[in-house]
Scaffold this motif. Structure first.
Motif, PDB file in Angstrom:
ATOM      1  N   ASN A 342      -2.592  15.059  17.291  1.00  0.00           N
ATOM      2  CA  ASN A 342      -2.311  14.496  15.961  1.00  0.00           C
ATOM      3  C   ASN A 342      -2.720  13.033  15.875  1.00  0.00           C
ATOM      4  N   PHE A 343      -2.720  12.524  14.647  1.00  0.00           N
ATOM      5  CA  PHE A 343      -3.111  11.122  14.457  1.00  0.00           C
ATOM      6  C   PHE A 343      -2.066  10.170  15.034  1.00  0.00           C
ATOM      7  N   PHE A 344      -2.519   9.180  15.769  1.00  0.00           N
ATOM      8  CA  PHE A 344      -1.716   7.990  16.040  1.00  0.00           C
ATOM      9  C   PHE A 344      -2.701   6.848  16.260  1.00  0.00           C
ATOM     10  N   GLN A 345      -2.277   5.613  15.931  1.00  0.00           N
ATOM     11  CA  GLN A 345      -3.193   4.470  16.042  1.00  0.00           C
ATOM     12  C   GLN A 345      -3.638   4.294  17.501  1.00  0.00           C
ATOM     13  N   ASN A 346      -4.862   3.790  17.707  1.00  0.00           N
ATOM     14  CA  ASN A 346      -5.488   3.835  19.032  1.00  0.00           C
ATOM     15  C   ASN A 346      -5.529   2.518  19.820  1.00  0.00           C
ATOM     16  N   CYS A 381       3.209   6.515   2.080  1.00  0.00           N
ATOM     17  CA  CYS A 381       2.306   7.637   1.778  1.00  0.00           C
ATOM     18  C   CYS A 381       1.291   7.788   2.901  1.00  0.00           C
ATOM     19  N   TYR A 382       0.946   9.014   3.254  1.00  0.00           N
ATOM     20  CA  TYR A 382       0.038   9.284   4.380  1.00  0.00           C
ATOM     21  C   TYR A 382       0.709   8.754   5.658  1.00  0.00           C
ATOM     22  N   CYS A 383       1.956   9.179   5.902  1.00  0.00           N
ATOM     23  CA  CYS A 383       2.807   8.485   6.887  1.00  0.00           C
ATOM     24  C   CYS A 383       2.607   8.918   8.331  1.00  0.00           C
ATOM     25  N   GLY A 384       1.803   9.982   8.595  1.00  0.00           N
ATOM     26  CA  GLY A 384       1.640  10.434   9.975  1.00  0.00           C
ATOM     27  C   GLY A 384       2.991  10.745  10.588  1.00  0.00           C
ATOM     28  N   SER A 385       3.209  10.291  11.841  1.00  0.00           N
ATOM     29  CA  SER A 385       4.489  10.572  12.492  1.00  0.00           C
ATOM     30  C   SER A 385       5.519   9.484  12.208  1.00  0.00           C
ATOM     31  N   GLY A 386       5.301   8.735  11.118  1.00  0.00           N
ATOM     32  CA  GLY A 386       6.350   7.850  10.604  1.00  0.00           C
ATOM     33  C   GLY A 386       6.240   6.387  10.979  1.00  0.00           C
ATOM     34  N   LEU A 387       5.070   5.932  11.434  1.00  0.00           N
ATOM     35  CA  LEU A 387       4.946   4.568  11.972  1.00  0.00           C
ATOM     36  C   LEU A 387       5.548   3.498  11.053  1.00  0.00           C
ATOM     37  N   PHE A 388       5.087   3.436   9.804  1.00  0.00           N
ATOM     38  CA  PHE A 388       5.524   2.307   8.962  1.00  0.00           C
ATOM     39  C   PHE A 388       6.957   2.508   8.439  1.00  0.00           C
ATOM     40  N   GLU A 403       3.421  13.269   4.079  1.00  0.00           N
ATOM     41  CA  GLU A 403       2.323  13.525   5.019  1.00  0.00           C
ATOM     42  C   GLU A 403       1.877  14.974   4.854  1.00  0.00           C
ATOM     43  N   VAL A 404       0.558  15.180   4.736  1.00  0.00           N
ATOM     44  CA  VAL A 404       0.045  16.527   4.461  1.00  0.00           C
ATOM     45  C   VAL A 404       0.087  17.430   5.695  1.00  0.00           C
ATOM     46  N   ASN A 405      -0.015  16.834   6.883  1.00  0.00           N
ATOM     47  CA  ASN A 405       0.007  17.615   8.121  1.00  0.00           C
ATOM     48  C   ASN A 405       1.477  17.958   8.444  1.00  0.00           C
ATOM     49  N   ALA A 429       3.808  17.314   2.463  1.00  0.00           N
ATOM     50  CA  ALA A 429       3.053  17.681   1.252  1.00  0.00           C
ATOM     51  C   ALA A 429       1.922  16.687   1.087  1.00  0.00           C
ATOM     52  N   SER A 430       0.993  17.046   0.211  1.00  0.00           N
ATOM     53  CA  SER A 430      -0.080  16.109  -0.094  1.00  0.00           C
ATOM     54  C   SER A 430       0.503  14.976  -0.934  1.00  0.00           C
ATOM     55  N   ALA A 431      -0.018  13.774  -0.707  1.00  0.00           N
ATOM     56  CA  ALA A 431       0.523  12.601  -1.410  1.00  0.00           C
ATOM     57  C   ALA A 431       0.520  12.809  -2.922  1.00  0.00           C
ATOM     58  N   GLU A 432      -0.393  13.635  -3.411  1.00  0.00           N
ATOM     59  CA  GLU A 432      -0.500  13.890  -4.858  1.00  0.00           C
ATOM     60  C   GLU A 432       0.808  14.477  -5.418  1.00  0.00           C
ATOM     61  N   ALA A 433       1.628  15.082  -4.535  1.00  0.00           N
ATOM     62  CA  ALA A 433       2.852  15.741  -5.012  1.00  0.00           C
ATOM     63  C   ALA A 433       4.027  14.783  -5.097  1.00  0.00           C
ATOM     64  N   ASP A 464      -1.711   4.502   3.493  1.00  0.00           N
ATOM     65  CA  ASP A 464      -2.551   4.415   4.702  1.00  0.00           C
ATOM     66  C   ASP A 464      -3.370   5.702   4.788  1.00  0.00           C
ATOM     67  N   PRO A 465      -4.273   5.897   3.825  1.00  0.00           N
ATOM     68  CA  PRO A 465      -4.999   7.172   3.763  1.00  0.00           C
ATOM     69  C   PRO A 465      -6.105   7.256   4.817  1.00  0.00           C
ATOM     70  N   PRO A 466      -6.693   8.440   4.981  1.00  0.00           N
ATOM     71  CA  PRO A 466      -7.861   8.539   5.841  1.00  0.00           C
ATOM     72  C   PRO A 466      -9.022   7.719   5.249  1.00  0.00           C
ATOM     73  N   ARG A 467     -10.127   7.651   5.985  1.00  0.00           N
ATOM     74  CA  ARG A 467     -11.264   6.798   5.606  1.00  0.00           C
ATOM     75  C   ARG A 467     -11.749   7.020   4.174  1.00  0.00           C
TER      76      ARG A 467
HETATM   77  C1  LIG Z   1      -4.854   6.861   8.807  1.00  0.00           C
HETATM   78  S1  LIG Z   1      -3.632   8.061   9.118  1.00  0.00           S
HETATM   79  C2  LIG Z   1      -2.193   7.084   8.949  1.00  0.00           C
HETATM   80  C3  LIG Z   1      -0.952   7.625   9.588  1.00  0.00           C
HETATM   81  C4  LIG Z   1       0.195   6.647   9.770  1.00  0.00           C
HETATM   82  N1  LIG Z   1       0.347   5.751   8.655  1.00  0.00           N
HETATM   83  C5  LIG Z   1       0.037   5.869  11.061  1.00  0.00           C
HETATM   84  O1  LIG Z   1      -0.366   4.692  11.002  1.00  0.00           O
HETATM   85  O2  LIG Z   1       0.316   6.414  12.132  1.00  0.00           O
HETATM   86  C6  LIG Z   1      -3.724   8.996   7.671  1.00  0.00           C
HETATM   87  C7  LIG Z   1      -2.749  10.143   7.589  1.00  0.00           C
HETATM   88  O3  LIG Z   1      -2.869  10.710   6.283  1.00  0.00           O
HETATM   89  C8  LIG Z   1      -2.681  12.099   6.376  1.00  0.00           C
HETATM   90  N2  LIG Z   1      -3.246  12.660   5.127  1.00  0.00           N
HETATM   91  C9  LIG Z   1      -4.533  12.960   4.853  1.00  0.00           C
HETATM   92  N3  LIG Z   1      -4.651  13.385   3.575  1.00  0.00           N
HETATM   93  C10 LIG Z   1      -3.421  13.338   3.038  1.00  0.00           C
HETATM   94  C11 LIG Z   1      -2.893  13.645   1.752  1.00  0.00           C
HETATM   95  N4  LIG Z   1      -3.672  14.070   0.765  1.00  0.00           N
HETATM   96  N5  LIG Z   1      -1.595  13.481   1.544  1.00  0.00           N
HETATM   97  C12 LIG Z   1      -0.767  13.041   2.532  1.00  0.00           C
HETATM   98  N6  LIG Z   1      -1.200  12.743   3.766  1.00  0.00           N
HETATM   99  C13 LIG Z   1      -2.513  12.878   4.024  1.00  0.00           C
HETATM  100  C14 LIG Z   1      -3.367  12.467   7.668  1.00  0.00           C
HETATM  101  O4  LIG Z   1      -2.866  13.708   8.152  1.00  0.00           O
HETATM  102  C15 LIG Z   1      -2.977  11.283   8.560  1.00  0.00           C
HETATM  103  O5  LIG Z   1      -1.790  11.536   9.252  1.00  0.00           O
END
Ligand SMILES: C[S@@+](CC[C@H](N)C(=O)[O-])C[C@H]1O[C@@H](n2cnc3c(N)ncnc32)[C@H](O)[C@@H]1O
Length: 537
Positions: A342-346, A381-388, A403-405, A429-433, A464-467
């Motif tokens: 899963n995603f975590f900062q590197n 939003c886009y919280c991953g495993s809850g970092l922020f 978080e969608v995952n 859920a997706s952030a849109e919800a 903190d969305p994906p790229r």
């Molecule tokens: C850049 S990571 C940030 C995660 C977290 N903030 C962190 O720093 O560990 C982006 C996260 O957005 C999630 N994601 C992607 N599309 C999404 C969506 N539409 N709605 C919610 N989360 C989404 C990904 O699964 C990923 O965990």
């Protein structure tokens, strides 16, 4: 990135050339002795303004968004001698039959040539491999006049491996380039009220990073292709490593100096074991076959995972290699347990600075309010495993993450329990919800409250969305909800700048600050935090 489909030479950077300062730069092995070889011109090669593999001497002016040098023909020798247009490199060895002066005379005035691995101010020798309508691209062959900002890369594969773009550049210059990259992205969007450099520069802070500019990466994902048959029952693995610069071919990497020492130790062990297994035919896994273009079943390789977790109880480093295994990383005293895939900062060194940046911005008093009123609701939003959200929990009344995952959202909830945090809830859920169909809150004392009813002037929304950035639907919803403050962390400053235009012009926000982070030293990648405050009515 430019289309590399017809560029086949860049992978052979194995010889070292010496520049005028004595520092070495990579040369193509097939440059020396090229006159005796008939060079294959790629079928789609456009032959103007330069023939294939025409050699030019360039003065580098700036770096592009890809980190490549943008140069023009350097004509000093001829300018100072007979005044005619010229080139300090001879092309006796090219197979096109073109006369050098005839070619150069037809090159449009100020024609741009882009070259990787160079620095502004340098004079370099380069070899053309592609012509576009507006510019050409060339391989670096030699640095004739090096910049003072040039340093020796720590990696012998710098210039071959596609992973790092900037190992030849002093770290301060790398960080200046990253700040400028962010600046250019915002200026290019012509965001209302922020069209001049001055208006951006008063909000934009220099890129911050740490002294750990090598050996910082806590995650590595090298690849290998299926073993090659060498004889009866004899197989061999070719490269185990990363894609070459401008190519999908793999370069064999024995040690990656941007990865942590523990990862490199584990990587070496794994390499040895894989070579052994390949030799014995154990990697020819019939289950992992796919059809190739000729509809034959072919063996495929794999992508390895090396991820460094917190040390074990005895203080020994832990490196996880199974995507499904759970691992723990502690950031500023909070434990984050997550599946290694899963995603975590590197970068464990820079992440605390990013968390500090988010929290500092989140806790600023609300503009236009009494000076001590700070937001008390935090939406991640886009919280991953809850970092922020988990990092902010002690300073806020209530934190909600989305978080969608599903696995990551569950990990975030479990991480709240692991750290005895009771004021955070995570939604899968997706952030849109988030604002339209968010589930009920279950945190004791807040069961009656709905996310869409959080008081606007007390709410901070972190993105903190994906790229690829945020979707239009999500942003529309966010603007309708209209929180007091938006804090936007991004690994894609260009899409962030695009979204920033909407946040300012449609959402009605001011830019408060822009802070780039050097999360990936030696590479062109930059993380950027933008803070927006709702404009006073
Ligand atoms: C850049 S990571 C940030 C995660 C977290 N903030 C962190 O720093 O560990 C982006 C996260 O957005 C999630 N994601 C992607 N599309 C999404 C969506 N539409 N709605 C919610 N989360 C989404 C990904 O699964 C990923 O965990």
């Amino acid at each position: 990135m430019s289309d590399d489909s017809d560029h086949d030479a860049i992978g052979d950077l194995t010889k070292e050339g010496t520049n005028l300062s004595g520092s070495s730069v990579p040369l193509h092995t097939n440059v020396a002795g090229a006159s005796s070889m008939v060079e294959r011109v790629p079928p789609k090669f456009v032959p103007a303004p330069f023939p294939y593999h025409f050699q030019v001497t360039l003065k580098i002016d700036t770096l592009s968004d890809m980190g490549w040098g943008r140069g023009h023909l350097f004509t000093e020798r001829y300018d100072t001698n007979d005044g005619s247009k010229g080139n300090t490199t001879t092309n006796d060895d090219i197979t096109t039959g073109s006369d050098e002066k005839t070619v150069l005379d037809k090159v449009p005035e100020n024609w741009e040539v882009r070259v990787p691995l160079v620095l502004p101010g340098e004079v370099v020798k380069a070899r053309i491999f592609k012509n576009f309508d507006s510019h050409s691209e060339a391989d670096l062959m030699e640095v004739i006049q090096p910049s003072e900002d040039r340093v020796d890369p720590q990696c012998p594969l710098a210039g071959t491996c596609g992973g790092c773009q900037f190992q030849h550049m002093k770290i301060d210059r790398q960080r200046e380039w990253k700040t400028d990259f962010v600046r250019r992205g915002i200026v290019a969007q012509a965001i209302q009220g922020y069209t001049s450099l001055n208006s951006i520069d008063e909000k934009l802070f220099p890129t911050v990073g740490t002294d750990e500019i090598y050996h910082y990466r806590n995650k590595l994902t090298p690849h290998y292709q299926a073993p090659v048959k060498m004889g009866d029952d004899e197989y061999e693995l070719e490269a185990i490593g990363f894609q070459q610069i401008l190519s999908r071919k793999l370069v064999d990497v024995e040690d990656c100096p941007i990865a942590t020492p523990a990862i490199n130790i584990k990587f070496k062990e794994t390499r040895r074991s894989l070579h052994e297994q390949a030799k014995n035919g154990l990697l020819n896994n019939k289950k992992r076959r796919r059809k190739n273009r000729r509809s034959r079943n072919v063996d495929v390789g794999a992508t390895l995972l090396f991820r460094q977790a917190d040390n074990d109880e005895d203080g020994n480093p832990v490196v996880v290699t199974d995507y499904n295994e759970y691992m723990t990383t502690t950031v500023k005293g909070i434990k984050f347990r997550y599946q290694a895939g899963n995603f975590f900062q590197n970068n464990d060194y820079v992440v605390p600075l990013m968390v500090d940046g988010v929290l500092e911005a989140a806790l600023q008093p609300v503009s236009g309010s009494d000076s001590d009123k700070v937001p008390s609701y935090f939406i991640d939003c886009y919280c991953g495993s809850g970092l922020f959200a988990l990092s902010a929990s002690s300073k806020f009344k209530l934190c909600v993450g989305i978080e969608v995952n599903e696995k990551a959202a569950k990990e975030a909830g479990d991480n709240a329990k692991l750290n005895n945090i009771s004021n955070c809830q995570f939604v899968a859920a997706s952030a849109e919800a988030l604002f339209t169909s968010s589930p009920a809150l279950t945190i004791p004392g807040f069961e009656e409250q709905k996310i869409q009813d959080f008081p606007r002037d007390e709410t901070v929304v972190v993105l903190d969305p994906p790229r690829k950035g945020c979707s239009g639907t999500f942003l529309e919803q966010l603007f309708a909800y209209s929180p007091q403050r938006i804090i936007y962390m991004s690994c894609g400053p260009s899409t962030q700048a695009r979204d920033a235009k909407g946040i300012v012009e449609i959402g009605g926000y001011d830019i408060v600050s822009i802070q780039p982070y050097d999360l990936f030293p030696q590479t062109k990648h930059v993380e950027c935090l933008m803070v927006f405050e709702k404009k006073a009515k």
